[in-house]
Every structure is written in C-alpha cells, then in structure tokens.
Design an enzyme around this catalytic site. Structure first.
Site, PDB file in Angstrom:
ATOM      1  CB  THR A 137       9.253   8.892  -1.400  1.00 48.04           C
ATOM      2  OG1 THR A 137       9.720  10.225  -1.244  1.00 48.04           O
ATOM      3  CG2 THR A 137       9.375   8.147  -0.088  1.00 48.04           C
TER       4      THR A 137
ATOM      5  CE  LYS B   6      -4.119  -1.994   2.232  1.00 46.26           C
ATOM      6  NZ  LYS B   6      -3.639  -3.304   2.724  1.00 46.26           N
TER       7      LYS B   6
END
Ligand code: S5P
Length: 267
Positions: free
Chosen positions: A102, A95
C-alpha cells in the site's frame, strides 16, 4: 559522548550510504545551518513565499502537502525550483504507516506523487520492515532517503523503549535507504556504544513555549543539539507564527548552529 556527535556533519558523510543523507550532511556545513522549517500552512502562495523567504537559512523545508486547500500540480515544480535556488532539501512529512504494498502506491501515485519531488520522507515502523521495503522499491531508484519515526515529541507517545530499539535495528538493516530518524535523542542499542551513524531530525523545538494545548512538548535548540546530540532542529509555529518569521529563523539558525559548534568543539 557519542563518537559521531563530536564530528562535523561533513566529516560524517563518509559513513552514510544513502545519497540524500550524504547530500544533507554536506549541505549543512556549507550553508552553516541545522535548521529545518515545518511549513504547516494551508495556502500554496504562503507555502512558496515561506520557502523563498526562509530558504537561505534552512537545510530542510518540511511540508505537509495534504493540508494545502488549494494544491495543484504546479506546487511541486515551484518548490523544487526554490530548493535549487536556495540549496535546501524538501521533506514531505507523510508519516507512512501501512503495509509495503500500500505505501508503495501512496508514495508513487495519487494526487501528490510524493516520490517524484520530495528528497526525504518518513515512516512509522509499526507495520514492520515491509514498509521500508515497499518505500525503498519506489524511492531508491530516484535516490530518495527515508527517516523512521523512532520517538515522537508529543505527550503520551507509544514510541519509546523497545519500540525505539527495534526501530534502530530496522534502520541498521536498511542503511541504503534509511539515513536517519525523527527522534528526541540519539539512540544506541541497550548496554552498547553507538556503532553506526544516523542523522537525527528533531521536532518539538521552541525558544518561547513549553508546549501547546494538544500535547506538543517543546525543548530549546541547546537541549536538542547539545544535550540530546540530535542533528537538525525542526521548528514550525515558533518561526512562522512570529511577527517577523525571517528574523526568527535567523535567531533559531544561530541558536542551533552555536549549539553544534559547542558540541563539536567539546573534547
Ligand atoms: O514527533 C513528532 C514528529 C513530527 S514530524 N512531532 C512533531 O511535531 N512532528 C512535526 O513537526 C509536526 O507534524 C509538525 O509539522 C512539526 C512541529 O510543528 P510546531 O509548530 O509544533 O513546531
């Protein structure tokens, strides 16, 4: 009815460009299973035992690798060997939910190096399309596939309505990498027929409980596969929490598969 939900999984494979999506569709018909186990255990011995015992009955083994308290670098290799032995795909339910730059590092690096061993992972579309782009740069060269969380099973989820609609549009623009959704029902653009096929993997499935004390909401395999026209049932505590997990997995597999047979045989 959805034009895709009437077709067999393997007949739908031609409409998918992501190699993991194609592999999963074919594997389900070959193994006659649309069951995925959510292996939410905290010990590596238990995790690998579950993969070995339940492997013959499942199409996807879903992990939360960061809940293992004794993780070490032998785990991914052992999981991959079991995936080959029993012919299932590994889905690290990470998730992701950050900016593209990032998530690229989170997917490729760190302790877990998810992209190196997990066929499938997933992401929340909340940051915008850059999250898909970032993950794709790492995952596509490795022939991995991504699922977007279009809807959630939990009470009060914000993933609904226009959010889910925009998630569908993002997926359509990235079909090389995104082959499906975590969702509760098949999606079509508002006021239109479904015009592109995706796989729908659906958690929140139990034949015994209506929910848990922390907002999880359950439906039966029939509701998920037959009524909501989803493709894969994801079952966690309903199987590994049972006295005999193998017997339970066989039950869930039969329920999910029979619902699929009924659906594809409907005129
Ligand atoms: O909307 C969601 C999405 C996911 S991926 N709802 C969920 O429950 N999940 C995951 O499915 C959750 O993280 C857990 O691993 C599994 C459900 O487990 P169960 O024990 O409730 O069946």
């Amino acid at each position: 009815m959805s034009p895709y939900a009437k077709q067999t999984y393997s007949a739908r494979a031609g409409g998918f460009s992501n190699p993991t999506g194609v592999q999963l569709l074919r594997l389900m018909d070959e193994k006659k299973t649309n069951l995925s186990i959510a292996a939410d255990v905290t010990s590596k011995v238990e995790l690998l035992k579950m993969a070995d015992q339940l492997g013959p009955y499942i199409c996807v083994f879903k992990t939360h690798i960061d809940i293992l308290s004794d993780y070490d670098e032998t785990v991914p290799g052992a999981l991959q060997a079991l995936a080959e032995k029993h012919h299932f795909l590994i889905f690290e339910d990470r998730k992701f939910a950050d900016i593209g730059s990032t998530v690229k590092s989170q997917y490729a690096s760190g302790i877990y190096k998810i992209a190196s061993w997990s066929h499938i992972t997933n992401a929340h579309p909340i940051p915008g399309e850059g999250i898909i782009q970032g993950l794709k740069e790492v995952g596509l060269p490795l022939k991995r596939g991504l699922l977007l969380l279009a809807e959630m099973s939990s009470k009060g989820t914000l993933a609904k309505g226009e959010y889910s609609q925009e998630t569908l549009r993002m997926a359509k623009r990235n079909k090389d990498f995104v082959f499906g959704f975590i969702g509760q029902r098949r999606l079509a653009e508002e006021g239109a027929e479904e015009d592109e096929d995706f796989l729908y993997l659906t958690p929140g499935v139990s034949m015994a409980q209506p929910g848990d004390s922390l907002g999880q909401q359950y439906r039966s395999p029939e509701q998920v596969i037959l009524e909501s026209k989803c493709d894969v049932i994801i079952v966690g505590r309903g199987i590994y929490g049972a006295a005999d997990p193998v017997a339970k997995a066989i039950e869930y597999r039969a329920a999910g598969w029979n619902a699929y047979l009924k659906r594809t045989q409907q005129a």
